[in-house]
Design a protein around this motif. Structure first.
Motif, short mmCIF file in Angstrom:
data_model
loop_
_atom_site.label_atom_id
_atom_site.label_comp_id
_atom_site.label_asym_id
_atom_site.label_seq_id
_atom_site.Cartn_x
_atom_site.Cartn_y
_atom_site.Cartn_z
N CYS A 60 -0.39 1.79 0.95
CA CYS A 60 0.07 0.46 0.51
C CYS A 60 -1.10 -0.50 0.30
O CYS A 60 -2.06 -0.53 1.09
CB CYS A 60 1.02 -0.12 1.56
N ALA A 61 -0.99 -1.30 -0.73
CA ALA A 61 -2.00 -2.30 -1.04
C ALA A 61 -2.09 -3.39 0.04
O ALA A 61 -3.11 -4.06 0.16
CB ALA A 61 -1.71 -2.94 -2.39
N HIS A 62 -1.04 -3.56 0.83
CA HIS A 62 -1.02 -4.62 1.85
C HIS A 62 -1.72 -4.24 3.16
O HIS A 62 -1.89 -5.09 4.03
CB HIS A 62 0.41 -5.05 2.16
N LEU A 63 -2.12 -2.97 3.30
CA LEU A 63 -2.81 -2.57 4.53
C LEU A 63 -4.20 -3.20 4.56
O LEU A 63 -4.97 -3.04 3.61
CB LEU A 63 -2.91 -1.05 4.62
N GLN A 64 -4.51 -3.90 5.62
CA GLN A 64 -5.78 -4.60 5.76
C GLN A 64 -6.82 -3.71 6.44
O GLN A 64 -6.48 -2.73 7.08
CB GLN A 64 -5.56 -5.85 6.62
N ARG A 65 -8.09 -4.08 6.32
CA ARG A 65 -9.17 -3.31 6.95
C ARG A 65 -9.02 -3.19 8.46
O ARG A 65 -9.41 -2.20 9.05
CB ARG A 65 -10.53 -3.94 6.64
N ASP A 66 -8.43 -4.21 9.08
CA ASP A 66 -8.24 -4.17 10.54
C ASP A 66 -6.99 -3.39 10.95
O ASP A 66 -6.65 -3.32 12.12
CB ASP A 66 -8.19 -5.59 11.11
N GLY A 67 -6.29 -2.81 9.96
CA GLY A 67 -5.08 -2.04 10.24
C GLY A 67 -3.82 -2.87 10.22
O GLY A 67 -2.72 -2.33 10.37
N GLY A 68 -3.95 -4.17 10.03
CA GLY A 68 -2.78 -5.05 9.96
C GLY A 68 -2.13 -5.01 8.60
O GLY A 68 -2.64 -4.40 7.65
N HIS A 119 8.38 -4.52 0.97
CA HIS A 119 7.13 -5.18 0.56
C HIS A 119 6.03 -4.18 0.17
O HIS A 119 4.90 -4.58 -0.11
CB HIS A 119 6.63 -6.10 1.68
N PHE A 120 6.37 -2.90 0.12
CA PHE A 120 5.40 -1.88 -0.23
C PHE A 120 4.89 -2.10 -1.65
O PHE A 120 5.65 -2.40 -2.57
CB PHE A 120 6.03 -0.49 -0.14
N GLU A 121 3.58 -1.97 -1.82
CA GLU A 121 2.93 -1.96 -3.15
C GLU A 121 1.90 -0.87 -3.14
O GLU A 121 1.13 -0.73 -2.18
CB GLU A 121 2.23 -3.30 -3.43
N TRP A 122 1.85 -0.08 -4.21
CA TRP A 122 0.88 1.00 -4.30
C TRP A 122 -0.55 0.47 -4.27
O TRP A 122 -0.85 -0.50 -4.96
CB TRP A 122 1.07 1.79 -5.60
N ALA A 123 -1.41 1.11 -3.50
CA ALA A 123 -2.85 0.81 -3.54
C ALA A 123 -3.36 1.30 -4.89
O ALA A 123 -3.01 2.38 -5.36
CB ALA A 123 -3.57 1.53 -2.41
N LYS A 124 -4.17 0.50 -5.53
CA LYS A 124 -4.68 0.83 -6.86
C LYS A 124 -6.04 1.53 -6.74
O LYS A 124 -6.83 1.19 -5.88
CB LYS A 124 -4.86 -0.44 -7.69
N PRO A 125 -6.31 2.48 -7.66
CA PRO A 125 -7.63 3.15 -7.63
C PRO A 125 -8.76 2.20 -7.97
O PRO A 125 -8.56 1.17 -8.54
CB PRO A 125 -7.52 4.25 -8.68
N ALA A 174 -2.24 16.32 -12.96
CA ALA A 174 -1.91 15.00 -12.41
C ALA A 174 -1.76 15.06 -10.89
O ALA A 174 -2.20 14.15 -10.18
CB ALA A 174 -0.63 14.46 -13.04
N ALA A 175 -1.16 16.12 -10.38
CA ALA A 175 -0.98 16.25 -8.93
C ALA A 175 -2.33 16.41 -8.23
O ALA A 175 -2.54 15.85 -7.15
CB ALA A 175 -0.08 17.45 -8.61
N PHE A 176 -3.27 17.16 -8.85
CA PHE A 176 -4.60 17.29 -8.26
C PHE A 176 -5.34 15.95 -8.25
O PHE A 176 -5.99 15.61 -7.27
CB PHE A 176 -5.43 18.35 -9.01
N ARG A 177 -5.22 15.18 -9.32
CA ARG A 177 -5.87 13.84 -9.37
C ARG A 177 -5.28 12.92 -8.30
O ARG A 177 -6.00 12.20 -7.62
CB ARG A 177 -5.73 13.23 -10.76
N ARG A 178 -3.95 12.96 -8.17
CA ARG A 178 -3.29 12.13 -7.16
C ARG A 178 -3.73 12.54 -5.75
O ARG A 178 -4.00 11.69 -4.90
CB ARG A 178 -1.76 12.29 -7.30
#
Length: 103
Positions: free
Chosen positions: A61-69, A97-103, A16-20
């Motif tokens: 975080c899922a909230h990070l935008q392509r422009d870095g915002g 407001h942190f949310e995990w980025a999903k695979p 699991a750690a290697f996959r993460r």
């Protein structure tokens, strides 16, 4: 923290750690890091997980935008933070407001 310091404190990994690690390194490269930078941050976060540190980095975080915002800031969800907030992306911190980025 240096790579040597991370390696010194690291415990053996399971599957699991290697996959993460692979997921994180790929995510960070898609978000603009070089492969060595992405692997270093993924290693650092693996150590963070082992040490049960509850801080996060904006790059995961899922909230990070392509422009870095930050999408959460842009929506006005973060009191006292500019809607044009540019996060310090690899800094360990706590954010309500942190949310995990999903695979």
């Amino acid at each position: 923290m240096t790579q040597a310091a991370i390696n010194e404190r690291m415990l053996p990994w399971g599957d699991a750690a290697f996959r993460r690690f692979d997921f994180r390194a790929a995510l960070f490269q898609r978000r603009g890091m070089t492969e060595p930078e992405a692997q270093f941050l993924a290693d650092r976060l693996a150590l963070r997980d082992m040490e049960k540190d509850d801080r996060r980095v904006c790059d995961e975080c899922a909230h990070l935008q392509r422009d870095g915002g930050c999408f959460a800031a842009a929506q006005g969800w973060m009191a006292g933070v500019s809607k044009r907030h540019q996060p310090v992306r690899a800094l360990l911190q706590r954010c309500e407001h942190f949310e995990w980025a999903k695979p």
